[in-house]
Motif scaffolding. Structure first.
Motif, PDB file in Angstrom:
ATOM      1  N   THR A   9       0.849  -1.182   0.000  1.00 50.83           N
ATOM      2  CA  THR A   9       0.000   0.000   0.000  1.00 50.83           C
ATOM      3  C   THR A   9       0.886   1.234   0.000  1.00 50.83           C
ATOM      4  O   THR A   9       2.101   1.147   0.184  1.00 50.83           O
ATOM      5  CB  THR A   9      -0.957   0.002   1.210  1.00 50.83           C
ATOM      6  OG1 THR A   9      -1.908   1.052   1.065  1.00 50.83           O
ATOM      7  CG2 THR A   9      -0.205   0.192   2.522  1.00 50.83           C
ATOM      8  N   LYS A  16       5.444   2.576  -5.860  1.00 53.59           N
ATOM      9  CA  LYS A  16       4.891   1.295  -5.396  1.00 53.59           C
ATOM     10  C   LYS A  16       4.872   0.258  -6.520  1.00 53.59           C
ATOM     11  O   LYS A  16       5.257  -0.905  -6.314  1.00 53.59           O
ATOM     12  CB  LYS A  16       3.481   1.534  -4.841  1.00 53.59           C
ATOM     13  CG  LYS A  16       2.817   0.321  -4.229  1.00 53.59           C
ATOM     14  CD  LYS A  16       1.603   0.722  -3.421  1.00 53.59           C
ATOM     15  CE  LYS A  16       0.596   1.484  -4.241  1.00 53.59           C
ATOM     16  NZ  LYS A  16      -0.057   0.627  -5.278  1.00 53.59           N
ATOM     17  N   LEU A  57      -1.978  -2.962  -3.935  1.00 56.10           N
ATOM     18  CA  LEU A  57      -3.246  -2.268  -3.697  1.00 56.10           C
ATOM     19  C   LEU A  57      -3.262  -0.926  -4.430  1.00 56.10           C
ATOM     20  O   LEU A  57      -2.203  -0.342  -4.689  1.00 56.10           O
ATOM     21  CB  LEU A  57      -3.445  -2.032  -2.194  1.00 56.10           C
ATOM     22  CG  LEU A  57      -3.515  -3.283  -1.318  1.00 56.10           C
ATOM     23  CD1 LEU A  57      -3.685  -2.895   0.148  1.00 56.10           C
ATOM     24  CD2 LEU A  57      -4.663  -4.188  -1.748  1.00 56.10           C
ATOM     25  N   GLU A  70      -9.824   3.873  -2.482  1.00 55.60           N
ATOM     26  CA  GLU A  70      -9.592   3.820  -1.040  1.00 55.60           C
ATOM     27  C   GLU A  70     -10.386   2.692  -0.390  1.00 55.60           C
ATOM     28  O   GLU A  70      -9.886   2.015   0.520  1.00 55.60           O
ATOM     29  CB  GLU A  70      -9.955   5.171  -0.417  1.00 55.60           C
ATOM     30  CG  GLU A  70      -9.004   6.286  -0.818  1.00 55.60           C
ATOM     31  CD  GLU A  70      -9.491   7.664  -0.410  1.00 55.60           C
ATOM     32  OE1 GLU A  70      -8.670   8.600  -0.445  1.00 55.60           O
ATOM     33  OE2 GLU A  70     -10.679   7.819  -0.088  1.00 55.60           O
ATOM     34  N   ALA A  73      -8.543  -0.627  -1.169  1.00 57.18           N
ATOM     35  CA  ALA A  73      -7.313  -0.779  -0.388  1.00 57.18           C
ATOM     36  C   ALA A  73      -7.629  -1.099   1.072  1.00 57.18           C
ATOM     37  O   ALA A  73      -7.034  -2.001   1.670  1.00 57.18           O
ATOM     38  CB  ALA A  73      -6.468   0.495  -0.488  1.00 57.18           C
ATOM     39  N   ARG A  74      -8.565  -0.379   1.625  1.00 55.65           N
ATOM     40  CA  ARG A  74      -8.899  -0.564   3.033  1.00 55.65           C
ATOM     41  C   ARG A  74      -9.601  -1.892   3.285  1.00 55.65           C
ATOM     42  O   ARG A  74      -9.243  -2.636   4.207  1.00 55.65           O
ATOM     43  CB  ARG A  74      -9.792   0.590   3.498  1.00 55.65           C
ATOM     44  CG  ARG A  74     -10.024   0.599   4.991  1.00 55.65           C
ATOM     45  CD  ARG A  74     -10.899   1.759   5.370  1.00 55.65           C
ATOM     46  NE  ARG A  74     -12.296   1.542   5.018  1.00 55.65           N
ATOM     47  CZ  ARG A  74     -13.246   2.457   5.173  1.00 55.65           C
ATOM     48  NH1 ARG A  74     -12.920   3.647   5.634  1.00 55.65           N
ATOM     49  NH2 ARG A  74     -14.486   2.195   4.869  1.00 55.65           N
ATOM     50  N   GLN A  87       3.921  -0.776   3.627  1.00 54.99           N
ATOM     51  CA  GLN A  87       3.612   0.564   3.123  1.00 54.99           C
ATOM     52  C   GLN A  87       4.851   1.137   2.449  1.00 54.99           C
ATOM     53  O   GLN A  87       5.908   1.256   3.063  1.00 54.99           O
ATOM     54  CB  GLN A  87       3.156   1.505   4.232  1.00 54.99           C
ATOM     55  CG  GLN A  87       2.705   2.859   3.635  1.00 54.99           C
ATOM     56  CD  GLN A  87       2.619   3.971   4.661  1.00 54.99           C
ATOM     57  OE1 GLN A  87       2.689   3.736   5.867  1.00 54.99           O
ATOM     58  NE2 GLN A  87       2.494   5.203   4.202  1.00 54.99           N
TER      59      GLN A  87
END
Length: 663
Positions: A9, A16, A57, A70, A73-74, A87
């Motif tokens: 993430t 990323k 993600l 969002e 991802a969450r 992260q």
């Protein structure tokens, strides 16, 4: 071999995806998240006896559900429970990135920080104490440089070690006495919902409810805690609490940074000086347009000799098949159908790959993010959010993922508006049509003609947005906030990988959808039995002559009408269909088109405009239906596109006819 799952993430533009590519190499799979059309990338890597699945993600600035990215991802972290969350943090912009860290840490999941682009921070003269940062955050911190593959083994080892621990610390920010008291009350109320308490951290749920997170409130609805939760929330100002909590997070970050980082105080960097030029309000747009024009000029110039070689090979093969295979219908099937149809599309592979390579270079260098920034002001003035420019840029590759990319836009009307205008972005599937017609009828100005078409698509999209905003979708435009990635020198491997990832889709289409489409056209041109191939008496001729009155004012004949009908399946089939219907044999398709007295240069320009503006493909229609949840909007998009395509093709064709003759 033991297996673990890592979720990557991080904020957008922190490297990323580069880190994901470096970790997983060629062992990658791209699809969509179940139930939503947000891209899902997974890959695998083996390390020290572990088989590790890496899930990339969507990039997100926070875990508050303002957009679909969002939410994905969450929810993946909460519902799928990966063994460890890594992260990716931009070492050159710690303060902004650590805001997400404070939110992920509240989930209590095993976590590792990949301090990426560390080389760039060091080049600026910054020094970051990884051990102290890890101590303050209670999270392992690993130095990485994704573009060079540095720190990958250490990162995997840290992830394996962290995955072996149980969920721990639920590291939290102290939000002050008043807020903490309200959090405690909400957590106590939520504890009565046993199912909810088993699935999610109660403190995290309480924090999100105070921030006005509708997605979390939906999880509470229908449960025994709802009445008490609503009573508590009705007694407070959620906007005020959200602002107070954000301030506390930044206060905590500001307290940590001076103890872990020594920032070099410097004058304006070369990157800053370059930004002052390329993002200038007066110079920015001309520079962007000049780069795009140069891109198409370079695409034609470099690809020309490769195209000539492929075209000669396809022509020789078609001639060989026609003269050496019996019976005649089989020779026609192979020569006119497969070789003539698919070969007419394969000729343009060099252009496709060169264009994608240049766009990959611009993207990896950090320039395309600047392009989105400079377009924010004009887009905002015309009723589109600046964030819409990202899906519009993606549309230059393919409209399907571009329409999916609108999920990052928060406002529902803004998102719908962007979906409706995105089909006017000229996707790579239309490029073979432009290359064929522009290269045939405007050989000296081919690059400029293609550039004109791309600009025309943008102009029509913006004009349509202005029209829709003032009529069917009125409302305020949402603001655009974007973090500029640093300039980077793209690596050849990364750019080539991006080029192949996009270009290989074109090859797969040529071997599947396009092949099926051109074979259907061949069958229509060959039957009923006994008719001359591609004649007016064939099924293709009957269909074409039925539709010809609709396109005759544009300067098109029945063959073009048939090609446009099959272009609904995929735009490359327009070229394939023309290759089949013209039955080129010994001559190239370009020569056959030039020899057709019914197709003038002005009509060819009108045809390119029509292909640019009418419905991209059936896949685009399907994804519009899926994203809007309505066949009404999908049908509106098709009808509106056809009307605009016909009108502008008529205007452009007849205007050009005054200078070029014909039509």
């Amino acid at each position: 071999m033991r297996e673990i799952r890592i979720a990557l993430t991080g904020n957008p533009n922190v490297g990323k995806t580069t880190l994901f590519n470096a970790l997983t190499g060629s062992r990658q799979h791209v699809g969509n998240w179940p139930g939503v059309t947000v891209e899902k990338k997974t890959g695998r890597v083996s390390h020290n006896g572990y088989e590790i699945e890496v899930v990339d993600l969507p990039g997100t600035y926070s875990l508050t559900a303002y957009s679909a990215d969002e939410v994905v991802a969450r929810d993946y972290i909460l519902e799928e429970r990966p063994d460890v969350v890594v992260q990716v943090v931009d070492a050159t912009n710690l303060e902004r990135n650590l805001y997400l860290t404070t939110q992920v840490a509240e989930l209590g999941v095993p976590m590792v920080i990949a301090l990426n682009m560390a080389d760039m921070a060091e080049a600026q003269g910054d020094t970051i104490d990884l051990a102290r940062l890890s101590e303050f955050l209670e999270i392992p911190v690993v130095r990485t440089v994704g573009t060079r593959g540095e720190g990958l083994d250490t990162l995997l080892e840290a992830a394996i070690k962290e995955a072996a621990t149980s969920p721990h610390h639920e590291h939290t920010i102290g939000y002050g006495d008043d807020v903490e008291a309200t959090i405690a009350m909400l957590a106590d109320a939520l504890s009565t919902d046993i199912d909810l308490a088993r699935r999610y951290p109660l403190r995290w749920l309480a924090v999100k409810l105070l921030e006005g997170d509708e997605n979390v409130l939906d999880k509470v609805r229908g449960g025994p805690a709802l009445a008490r939760v609503e009573s508590i929330l009705s007694s407070i100002d959620s906007d005020e609490y959200e602002a107070m909590m954000a301030d506390k997070r930044y206060e905590a970050i500001s307290a940590i940074l001076p103890q872990v980082r020594k920032a070099n105080v410097r004058n304006m960097s070369p990157s800053d000086m370059l930004d002052r030029v390329v993002t200038d309000r007066y110079l920015g747009i001309p520079i962007f347009l000049a780069l795009m024009w140069g891109t198409f000029q370079l695409t034609f110039t470099v690809a020309a000799p490769f195209m000539t070689m492929i075209e000669a090979a396809v022509g020789w093969l078609a001639e060989f098949v026609a003269g050496s295979i019996e019976p005649a219908w089989l020779a026609s099937f192979l020569g006119d159908g497969i070789i003539g149809g698919v070969g007419a599309v394969v000729v343009f592979l060099p252009n496709i790959f060169i264009l994608f390579l240049i766009l990959a270079f611009l993207e990896d260098s950090g320039y395309l993010a600047r392009a989105a920034f400079i377009m924010d002001r004009p887009l905002y003035a015309l009723g589109l959010p600046g964030k819409a420019f990202i899906p519009m840029l993606v549309g230059f590759g393919c409209n399907v993922p571009a329409i999916m990319a609108t999920r990052s836009i928060e406002g529902e009307k803004d998102r719908l508006l962007t979906i409706l205008v995105n089909p006017f972005m000229s996707c790579s599937a239309r490029l073979p049509v432009y290359i064929l017609l522009a290269g045939t009828f405007f050989p000296e100005q081919a690059g400029s003609v293609v550039f004109f078409l791309y600009v025309l698509g943008i102009a029509v999209a913006i004009a349509s947005a202005k029209l829709f905003r003032s009529t069917i979708l009125p409302g305020e435009v949402s603001p655009f906030v974007m973090e500029m990635p640093p300039y980077r020198i793209p690596t050849a491997i990364t750019s080539l990988r991006h080029m192949w990832s996009r270009g290989s889709m074109y090859i797969r289409k040529a071997g599947s959808i396009i092949l099926i489409g051109v074979l259907v056209v061949w069958a229509l041109a060959s039957f009923p039995l006994g008719v001359e191939y591609g004649s007016a008496e064939s099924f293709a001729g009957m269909i074409g002559h039925l539709l010809e009155p609709l396109v005759a004012p544009l300067g098109f004949d029945w063959k073009v009408a048939v090609a446009l009908i099959f272009g609904f399946i995929a735009k490359e089939i327009v070229v394939g269909s023309l290759g089949v219907l013209y039955g080129t044999g010994e001559e190239t398709l370009s020569s056959a088109l030039l020899a057709d007295p019914g197709l003038s240069a002005a009509a060819a320009l009108a045809l390119m405009v029509f292909v640019l503006l009418y419905t991209p493909c059936v896949a685009a229609i399907g994804v519009i239906r899926q994203e809007t949840g309505s066949w009404k909007w999908a049908g509106f998009s098709v009808a509106y596109g056809l009307v605009v395509a016909w009108l502008l093709a008529f205007v452009v064709g007849h205007s050009a006819g005054l200078f070029l003759g014909g039509i």
